[in-house]
Motif scaffolding. Structure first.
Motif, PDB file in Angstrom:
ATOM      1  N   VAL A 165      27.972 142.052  36.515  1.00 26.42           N
ATOM      2  CA  VAL A 165      27.598 143.458  36.652  1.00 26.42           C
ATOM      3  C   VAL A 165      28.400 144.309  35.681  1.00 26.42           C
ATOM      4  CG1 VAL A 165      27.488 145.449  38.206  1.00 26.42           C
ATOM      5  CG2 VAL A 165      27.083 143.142  39.109  1.00 26.42           C
ATOM      6  N   LEU A 166      27.717 145.219  34.981  1.00 24.07           N
ATOM      7  CA  LEU A 166      28.380 146.306  34.266  1.00 24.07           C
ATOM      8  C   LEU A 166      28.072 147.585  35.024  1.00 24.07           C
ATOM      9  CD1 LEU A 166      27.833 145.721  30.436  1.00 24.07           C
ATOM     10  CD2 LEU A 166      29.844 145.239  31.826  1.00 24.07           C
ATOM     11  N   LYS A 167      29.114 148.216  35.529  1.00 27.88           N
ATOM     12  CA  LYS A 167      28.957 149.408  36.351  1.00 27.88           C
ATOM     13  C   LYS A 167      29.366 150.640  35.561  1.00 27.88           C
ATOM     14  CE  LYS A 167      30.579 151.409  40.722  1.00 27.88           C
ATOM     15  NZ  LYS A 167      31.503 151.224  41.863  1.00 27.88           N
ATOM     16  N   GLY A 168      28.444 151.606  35.479  1.00 29.49           N
ATOM     17  CA  GLY A 168      28.739 152.869  34.823  1.00 29.49           C
ATOM     18  C   GLY A 168      28.586 152.859  33.322  1.00 29.49           C
ATOM     19  N   ALA A 169      28.179 151.738  32.747  1.00 24.22           N
ATOM     20  CA  ALA A 169      28.176 151.594  31.287  1.00 24.22           C
ATOM     21  C   ALA A 169      26.889 152.115  30.666  1.00 24.22           C
ATOM     22  CB  ALA A 169      28.369 150.137  30.904  1.00 24.22           C
ATOM     23  N   SER A 170      27.019 152.581  29.438  1.00 21.44           N
ATOM     24  CA  SER A 170      25.871 152.903  28.590  1.00 21.44           C
ATOM     25  C   SER A 170      25.976 152.035  27.342  1.00 21.44           C
ATOM     26  CB  SER A 170      25.875 154.385  28.212  1.00 21.44           C
ATOM     27  OG  SER A 170      24.794 154.686  27.341  1.00 21.44           O
ATOM     28  N   LEU A 171      25.189 150.962  27.304  1.00 24.51           N
ATOM     29  CA  LEU A 171      25.159 150.097  26.133  1.00 24.51           C
ATOM     30  C   LEU A 171      24.308 150.775  25.062  1.00 24.51           C
ATOM     31  CD1 LEU A 171      24.603 146.527  27.663  1.00 24.51           C
ATOM     32  CD2 LEU A 171      26.750 147.564  26.911  1.00 24.51           C
ATOM     33  N   GLN A 172      24.888 151.038  23.913  1.00 25.56           N
ATOM     34  CA  GLN A 172      24.177 151.759  22.858  1.00 25.56           C
ATOM     35  C   GLN A 172      24.083 150.882  21.617  1.00 25.56           C
ATOM     36  OE1 GLN A 172      25.531 155.806  22.354  1.00 25.56           O
ATOM     37  NE2 GLN A 172      25.318 156.268  24.533  1.00 25.56           N
ATOM     38  N   VAL A 173      22.857 150.453  21.341  1.00 25.18           N
ATOM     39  CA  VAL A 173      22.568 149.629  20.174  1.00 25.18           C
ATOM     40  C   VAL A 173      22.042 150.573  19.100  1.00 25.18           C
ATOM     41  CG1 VAL A 173      21.391 147.562  19.324  1.00 25.18           C
ATOM     42  CG2 VAL A 173      21.948 147.777  21.771  1.00 25.18           C
TER      43      VAL A 173
END
Length: 432
Positions: A165-173
């Motif tokens: 789980v990634l909690k709270g993340a914004s993965l930006q490609v």
């Protein structure tokens, strides 16, 4: 130390055998590449992510600090990042939790002061400016520094086992090529500091900052067996300010600014308002010829709208499952907007009685929608005919000619078969 090495070895073994059938040779799924012909991301050389990474660039991460280090500032070095357990990115460098009050500390910002400063009855329709907006921007920048994670070219991010789980993340490609994200739950990209936009939508609205995954000028991207939701904080539970819901979440997966050659497969999108935007805006003519996206075998559950909403792109939408639970706020599923070319095949929609088949499609300046094999509550329907009949005289009729026919795809099942298969197999932890 010995215990730590044993745990690390066990996790590594789990990653190696993840989804390997009994009796078969173990394989390392973190080096999987997109199969041939599996949607638009298979075109023009295909998508391999970090499969070429050397052993020095294969990481198992258990904390925000380890994840940030592995991402290497969004570098293009081939890399494989295996996520073990739950990582909360709203943490400091020592792993201590950071909340909204921590980010706002010392800035002078509070919600109460912000509302008093920009109440439309006294502030009017101008954009917020001055002390409270400046304080909000400082606090927002502090949070962004922790939660925005840049993903560079030639990267694979994969969850280990069924609990990554990634909690709270914004993965930006952003402006990156060749990225794979698989077997990962992405939860609650919560914006502590929404901004008031007085002229948005005519009535004003709250604007949030963080997409759970944002493809911004990205190419060759495969998102597979991901679960994305607002789990933890539902926008429906937030208060109303200035007669508008105080939204805390942006998109679950937005594909914008010339992104191209994307496949999204076997994923779950749940409990959210605006799930998936493909295309930046009606005037973003630079998106023409790009935004080629395949969506197959995904589940959209309790999603209010944008599943997806498309501008300009050639989008193949097949074998997806849509569920609208009783009591959900629901507007539409497929948004047909400026110069979009959506080719929809064999999708299944299950809704309670208050949602009609005519509600499933919404058009803003759209001209065409190809659809076949649609099931609505177990019965075959022709969405195009229903849409045109329902909207006759109020909106432009949609034609069936979208100007292209998909050739890159896996086997297309009936909507009924796909509905059952997606229920069993889509989402994080179900990679088989």
């Amino acid at each position: 130390m010995r215990r730590l090495l044993q745990v690390s070895a066990a996790i590594g073994l789990l990653g190696a055998v993840l989804s390997t059938p009994a009796g078969a040779d173990a394989r390392d799924v973190s080096r999987d590449t997109l199969p041939a012909n599996d949607g638009w991301a298979a075109a023009e050389g295909g998508t391999t992510g970090g499969a070429a990474a050397d052993d020095a660039h294969v990481f198992t991460v258990r904390s925000r600090a380890e994840l940030v280090s592995a991402l290497d500032g969004g570098s293009a070095t081939p890399k494989i990042i295996r996520v073990a357990g739950t990582i909360d990115v709203n943490t400091d460098d020592e792993g201590g939790h950071l909340g909204c009050r921590d980010y706002a500390g010392g800035t002078g910002y509070t919600v109460k002061k912000y509302l008093a400063a920009y109440d439309p009855r006294t502030w009017g329709s101008a954009r917020p400016s001055g002390v409270q907006e400046e304080a909000r921007q400082v606090a927002a920048a502090r949070q962004a520094e922790r939660v925005v994670l840049p993903v560079g070219s030639n990267t694979t991010i994969v969850g280990l086992g069924s609990g990554a789980v990634l909690k709270g993340a914004s993965l930006q490609v952003g402006n990156a090529d060749n990225v794979i994200v698989r077997n990962l739950e992405l939860r609650d990209a919560y914006d502590c500091f929404p901004v008031w936009q007085p002229n948005s939508g005519g009535l004003g609205d709250w604007k949030t900052a963080y997409d759970t995954i944002w493809l911004n000028g990205a190419t060759h991207v495969w998102v597979d067996h991901v679960t994305a939701s607002d789990k933890g904080h539902a926008d429906a539970d937030e208060p109303t300010y200035f007669a508008r819901n105080y939204l805390r979440h942006d998109g679950l997966l937005d594909i914008t600014n010339g992104s191209d050659l994307v496949t999204v497969s076997w994923s779950r999108f749940a409990g959210h308002d605006k799930a998936m935007l493909i295309g930046s805006g009606d005037t973003a003519t630079g998106d023409r010829g790009k935004l080629r996206v395949t969506l197959h075998h995904n589940e959209f559950r309790s999603v209010t709208q944008r599943a997806p909403r498309v501008r300009f792109g050639q989008v193949h939408l097949y074998n997806n499952r849509y569920l609208v639970d009783h009591g959900d706020d629901y507007r539409y599923s497929i948004g047909v907007s400026t110069e979009s070319a959506v080719y929809a095949e064999n999708n299944a929609f299950t809704t309670p009685g208050h949602v009609e088949a005519a509600d499933l499609v919404k058009s803003w300046n759209g001209t065409a929608l190809h659809q076949t094999g649609t099931l609505f509550n177990g019965f075959p329907v022709d969405l195009l005919t229903i849409y045109n009949a329902y909207n006759s005289g109020s909106e432009r009729d949609l034609t069936a000619d979208v100007g292209w026919t998909p050739t890159l795809h896996t086997k297309i099942d009936s909507a009924d078969t796909a509905d059952r298969e997606v229920a069993r197999g889509a989402g994080a932890g179900r990679l088989t």
